[in-house]
Design a protein around this motif. Structure first.
Motif, PDB file in Angstrom:
ATOM      1  N   VAL A 185       0.789  -1.272  -0.058  1.00  0.00           N
ATOM      2  CA  VAL A 185      -0.033  -0.060  -0.063  1.00  0.00           C
ATOM      3  C   VAL A 185       0.787   1.345  -0.063  1.00  0.00           C
ATOM      4  N   ALA A 186       0.658   2.112  -0.812  1.00  0.00           N
ATOM      5  CA  ALA A 186       1.217   3.559  -1.111  1.00  0.00           C
ATOM      6  C   ALA A 186       0.729   4.638  -0.084  1.00  0.00           C
ATOM      7  N   GLY A 187       1.562   5.419   0.633  1.00  0.00           N
ATOM      8  CA  GLY A 187       0.762   6.409   1.436  1.00  0.00           C
ATOM      9  C   GLY A 187       1.611   6.739   2.682  1.00  0.00           C
ATOM     10  N   ARG A 188       1.283   7.423   3.529  1.00  0.00           N
ATOM     11  CA  ARG A 188       1.928   7.626   4.863  1.00  0.00           C
ATOM     12  C   ARG A 188       1.786   6.596   5.945  1.00  0.00           C
ATOM     13  N   HIS A 189       3.138   6.189   6.296  1.00  0.00           N
ATOM     14  CA  HIS A 189       3.108   5.148   7.278  1.00  0.00           C
ATOM     15  C   HIS A 189       3.042   5.728   8.759  1.00  0.00           C
ATOM     16  N   CYS A 190       2.080   5.303   9.640  1.00  0.00           N
ATOM     17  CA  CYS A 190       1.753   5.793  10.888  1.00  0.00           C
ATOM     18  C   CYS A 190       1.563   4.604  11.855  1.00  0.00           C
ATOM     19  N   ALA A 191       1.488   4.753  13.151  1.00  0.00           N
ATOM     20  CA  ALA A 191       1.424   3.876  14.332  1.00  0.00           C
ATOM     21  C   ALA A 191       0.622   4.222  15.401  1.00  0.00           C
ATOM     22  N   VAL A 192      -0.244   3.530  16.173  1.00  0.00           N
ATOM     23  CA  VAL A 192      -1.133   3.789  17.007  1.00  0.00           C
ATOM     24  C   VAL A 192      -0.555   2.963  18.200  1.00  0.00           C
ATOM     25  N   ASP A 229      -5.080  15.432  10.263  1.00  0.00           N
ATOM     26  CA  ASP A 229      -6.104  16.211  10.449  1.00  0.00           C
ATOM     27  C   ASP A 229      -7.096  15.492  11.802  1.00  0.00           C
ATOM     28  N   GLU A 230      -7.717  16.638  12.452  1.00  0.00           N
ATOM     29  CA  GLU A 230      -8.761  16.173  13.470  1.00  0.00           C
ATOM     30  C   GLU A 230      -9.676  15.196  12.955  1.00  0.00           C
ATOM     31  N   ALA A 231     -10.182  15.118  11.795  1.00  0.00           N
ATOM     32  CA  ALA A 231     -11.021  14.335  11.320  1.00  0.00           C
ATOM     33  C   ALA A 231     -10.557  12.889  11.070  1.00  0.00           C
ATOM     34  N   VAL A 232      -9.353  12.799  10.786  1.00  0.00           N
ATOM     35  CA  VAL A 232      -8.631  11.621  10.753  1.00  0.00           C
ATOM     36  C   VAL A 232      -8.230  10.918  12.010  1.00  0.00           C
ATOM     37  N   TYR A 233      -8.097  11.901  12.870  1.00  0.00           N
ATOM     38  CA  TYR A 233      -7.929  11.331  14.395  1.00  0.00           C
ATOM     39  C   TYR A 233      -9.158  10.660  14.923  1.00  0.00           C
ATOM     40  N   ALA A 234     -10.260  11.375  14.609  1.00  0.00           N
ATOM     41  CA  ALA A 234     -11.524  11.087  14.999  1.00  0.00           C
ATOM     42  C   ALA A 234     -11.943   9.512  14.407  1.00  0.00           C
ATOM     43  N   ARG A 235     -11.854   9.353  12.798  1.00  0.00           N
ATOM     44  CA  ARG A 235     -12.116   8.276  12.414  1.00  0.00           C
ATOM     45  C   ARG A 235     -11.157   7.149  13.035  1.00  0.00           C
ATOM     46  N   LEU A 236      -9.877   7.442  13.232  1.00  0.00           N
ATOM     47  CA  LEU A 236      -8.865   6.393  13.437  1.00  0.00           C
ATOM     48  C   LEU A 236      -9.360   5.725  14.947  1.00  0.00           C
ATOM     49  N   PHE A 258      -0.695   1.298  10.384  1.00  0.00           N
ATOM     50  CA  PHE A 258      -1.369   1.586   9.361  1.00  0.00           C
ATOM     51  C   PHE A 258      -0.958   2.796   8.310  1.00  0.00           C
ATOM     52  N   VAL A 259      -1.522   2.680   7.271  1.00  0.00           N
ATOM     53  CA  VAL A 259      -1.174   3.718   6.079  1.00  0.00           C
ATOM     54  C   VAL A 259      -2.326   4.590   5.735  1.00  0.00           C
ATOM     55  N   LEU A 260      -1.892   5.930   5.677  1.00  0.00           N
ATOM     56  CA  LEU A 260      -3.162   6.614   5.278  1.00  0.00           C
ATOM     57  C   LEU A 260      -2.722   7.086   3.636  1.00  0.00           C
ATOM     58  N   THR A 261      -3.560   6.704   3.107  1.00  0.00           N
ATOM     59  CA  THR A 261      -3.472   6.901   1.479  1.00  0.00           C
ATOM     60  C   THR A 261      -3.737   8.409   1.048  1.00  0.00           C
ATOM     61  N   ALA A 262      -3.204   8.693  -0.244  1.00  0.00           N
ATOM     62  CA  ALA A 262      -3.505  10.141  -0.522  1.00  0.00           C
ATOM     63  C   ALA A 262      -5.285  10.439  -0.797  1.00  0.00           C
ATOM     64  N   ALA A 263      -6.015   9.268  -0.696  1.00  0.00           N
ATOM     65  CA  ALA A 263      -7.240   9.633  -0.846  1.00  0.00           C
ATOM     66  C   ALA A 263      -7.952   9.798   0.398  1.00  0.00           C
ATOM     67  N   GLY A 264      -7.173   9.351   1.699  1.00  0.00           N
ATOM     68  CA  GLY A 264      -7.454   9.730   2.928  1.00  0.00           C
ATOM     69  C   GLY A 264      -8.062   8.579   3.709  1.00  0.00           C
ATOM     70  N   GLU A 265      -8.015   7.266   3.044  1.00  0.00           N
ATOM     71  CA  GLU A 265      -8.373   6.136   3.702  1.00  0.00           C
ATOM     72  C   GLU A 265      -7.278   5.654   4.722  1.00  0.00           C
ATOM     73  N   ILE A 266      -7.798   4.997   5.889  1.00  0.00           N
ATOM     74  CA  ILE A 266      -6.932   4.334   6.860  1.00  0.00           C
ATOM     75  C   ILE A 266      -7.014   2.962   6.669  1.00  0.00           C
ATOM     76  N   LEU A 267      -5.942   2.403   6.139  1.00  0.00           N
ATOM     77  CA  LEU A 267      -5.719   1.027   6.189  1.00  0.00           C
ATOM     78  C   LEU A 267      -4.857   0.365   6.774  1.00  0.00           C
ATOM     79  N   PHE A 268      -5.511  -0.611   7.806  1.00  0.00           N
ATOM     80  CA  PHE A 268      -4.703  -1.117   8.822  1.00  0.00           C
ATOM     81  C   PHE A 268      -3.897  -2.370   8.205  1.00  0.00           C
ATOM     82  N   ILE A 269      -2.595  -2.287   8.824  1.00  0.00           N
ATOM     83  CA  ILE A 269      -1.656  -3.250   8.462  1.00  0.00           C
ATOM     84  C   ILE A 269      -1.644  -4.506   9.172  1.00  0.00           C
ATOM     85  N   GLU A 270      -1.185  -4.395  10.782  1.00  0.00           N
ATOM     86  CA  GLU A 270      -1.063  -5.267  11.567  1.00  0.00           C
ATOM     87  C   GLU A 270      -1.539  -4.918  13.013  1.00  0.00           C
ATOM     88  N   MET A 271      -1.658  -5.758  13.781  1.00  0.00           N
ATOM     89  CA  MET A 271      -2.225  -5.336  15.200  1.00  0.00           C
ATOM     90  C   MET A 271      -1.612  -6.345  16.275  1.00  0.00           C
TER      91      MET A 271
END
Length: 402
Positions: A185-192, A229-236, A258-271
Motif C-alpha cells: 500500500v502506498a501512502g503515509r506510514h503511521c502507528a498507534v 487532521d482532527e477528522a482523521v484522528y476521530a475516524r482512527l 496503518f497507512v493513510l492513503t492519498a485519498a484519505g483512507e486508513i488502511l490497517f496493516i497489523e495489530m
C-alpha cells in the motif's frame, strides 16, 4: 515474595524486568539466548524458548505467580495466555485479540467483517495456492510469515518470478508455515500505541512512522503527535475502538500499524494486543508522562487501571542502527549527544568489540534516542544535529556475517 514472569529478554522487555522489581515482585526471565540482556536483570533466568509454556511451567514448578507478561513480542503471546491459565493469574488475554497478534490473516478477516478499508491479500501454507492468488493482485507485493514480527522473513517483490523465493524465505521464519501475501500500500506510514480500560479507549498516541523501505520495511523512527487532521484522528479512534470490540479486547495495551492513503483512507496493516516494540513505551513516557509498562503489569496483576497523562510534548524516537555487519570498534560523540537540551534519553545496547548486524530485522538495532522540543520543526532540526553528532564506527565483515 510473589513472582512476575517476563517472556523474552531483549531490550524491549527489560523495562518490564525493572518495573516489576520496582513494584516489589521477584522477576523470572525467559529467553532462549544465554546472552540475552534479561539474564543479568532477572532474579531467576530460564534459558529456553518462550514458546513452550508447558516446559516453562515444568521448569518452575508449583510457584506463586502473580502475573505473566511479554512486551513487544507477538511470538510469546500464546505462551502468556497459557501460563496465565496454568498459574491462574488474575488477567487472561482475550482470545480474539491474541489471535490477531499471531495470525495476520485473521486480523485481515476482522477488518473485512467490519467493512473497514482494505486491500487484497491471501494466506495459506501452499506455495501453489499463493502463486494462484497473486495472479489476481497488483504488484508490488509484500510476502511475510503470518505469525512472526520484527520484519523477520519479509520480502517485497515486483513480479511473479520473485514469488517462490519470497515464500521460501518467509517459511523459514514461520512457526505454522503460514505465509501471507499482500498488496503493498502506498501512502503515509503511521502507528498507534493505545490502551483500553473497561472497553473504553483510554489513551491513544498516533505517530508519523518512517520505515527503511523495501525489502525489509522496518521502523526507523517515530514522531508524536502525528501531523494528521482532527477528522482523521476521530475516524482512527472509532476504527480502533470497533476493532477491539470485535475481538473482545476490553482492557490493556494494543498497537496498530496503518497507512493513510492519498485519498484519505486508513488502511490497517497489523495489530498487536500488547505493548509496542522499538521503544514505543519509552517515547510515550517522555511525550505524555504515562508509564505504560507499569500499567500493563498492573493489568496483568488484576489491579484497577488508572490511565492518565501528565503532559503533552512533541517527541521523536530514533532507532540507532548499523548499515553493515561487522565489529563495533568505537562509539563517537555520545557525551556530546547527551548534552543536547532536546535529548531526554539515549540507550545504547552495544559496546566496542561487540558484533553488530545491518538493520534488516528489528532485533538488529543498536539503541534508542528520544528527543523532545517545543515544535516539530525544532525537533526535526535537533534530530538532524543529533544524528551528525553520534557515530558508530564499525569494521565491516569481509566475508559476510557469521
Amino acid at each position: 515474595m510473589r513472582n512476575l514472569i517476563v517472556l523474552g529478554g531483549g531490550e524491549d522487555q527489560i523495562p518490564a524486568y525493572r518495573e516489576g522489581r520496582r513494584l516489589g515482585y521477584r522477576v523470572i526471565g525467559v529467553d532462549q539466548r544465554p546472552d540475552a540482556l534479561g539474564a543479568a536483570e532477572a532474579d531467576q533466568f530460564l534459558c529456553m524458548t518462550s514458546r513452550d509454556p508447558e516446559g516453562i511451567a515444568h521448569a518452575l514448578g508449583p510457584i506463586d505467580v502473580a502475573a505473566v507478561i511479554s512486551p513487544a513480542s507477538d511470538a510469546a503471546q500464546e505462551s502468556v495466555a497459557e501460563l496465565s491459565r496454568i498459574y491462574r493469574t488474575a488477567h487472561q488475554p482475550a482470545p480474539g485479540a491474541l489471535r490477531c497478534s499471531v495470525d495476520k490473516g485473521f486480523f485481515r478477516e476482522v477488518i473485512d467483517r467490519l467493512g473497514l478499508p482494505a486491500y487484497r491479500y491471501a494466506q495459506c501454507d501452499s506455495a501453489e495456492e499463493l502463486v494462484k492468488a497473486a495472479a489476481g493482485m497488483d504488484y508490488p507485493l509484500i510476502v511475510k510469515p503470518a505469525d512472526s514480527s520484527g520484519s523477520k522473513g519479509i520480502t517485497v517483490i515486483d513480479g511473479p518470478a520473485e514469488l517462490p523465493g519470497a515464500i521460501e524465505h518467509a517459511w523459514k521464519y514461520s512457526f505454522s508455515r503460514q505465509v501471507i501475501i499482500e498488496e503493498l500500500v502506498a501512502g503515509r506510514h503511521c502507528a498507534v500505541e493505545s490502551f483500553f480500560a473497561d472497553g473504553r479507549l483510554a489513551f491513544m498516541a498516533v505517530t508519523d512512522r518512517t520505515i527503511t523501505g523495501p525489502p525489509s520495511m522496518i521502523s526507523i523512527s517515530h514522531v508524536v503527535p502525528a501531523d494528521l487532521d482532527e477528522a482523521v484522528y476521530a475516524r482512527l479512534g472509532e476504527a480502533v475502538t470497533a476493532i477491539c470490540a470485535e475481538v473482545g479486547h476490553q482492557r490493556g495495551p494494543v498497537n496498530f500499524d496503518f497507512v493513510l492513503t492519498a485519498a484519505g483512507e486508513i488502511l490497517f496493516i497489523e495489530m498487536g494486543a500488547r505493548l509496542g516494540g522499538n521503544g514505543m513505551p519509552l517515547m510515550v513516557r517522555h511525550a505524555f508522562g504515562l508509564n505504560t509498562v507499569e500499567a500493563a503489569i498492573r493489568l496483568a496483576l488484576g489491579e484497577p487501571l488508572r490511565i492518565t497523562t501528565s503532559h503533552r510534548r512533541t517527541a521523536a524516537l530514533r532507532i540507532l542502527t548499523a548499515d553493515v555487519d561487522g565489529v563495533l570498534t568505537a562509539i563517537e560523540g555520545l557525551d556530546d549527544l547527551k548534552r543536547m537540551p532536546e535529548v531526554v534519553e539515549v540507550q545504547v545496547f552495544k559496546s566496542a568489540g561487540d558484533r553488530v548486524r545491518a538493520y534488516t530485522q528489528a532485533g538488529h538495532k543498536l539503541g534508542y534516542l528520544v528527543m523532545v522540543a517545543d515544535t516539530r520543526r525544532l525537533l526535526e532540526s535537533a534530530l538532524d544535529e543529533a544524528l551528525r553528532t553520534l557515530r558508530f564506527v564499525i569494521e565491516p565483515d569481509t566475508k559476510g556475517s557469521e
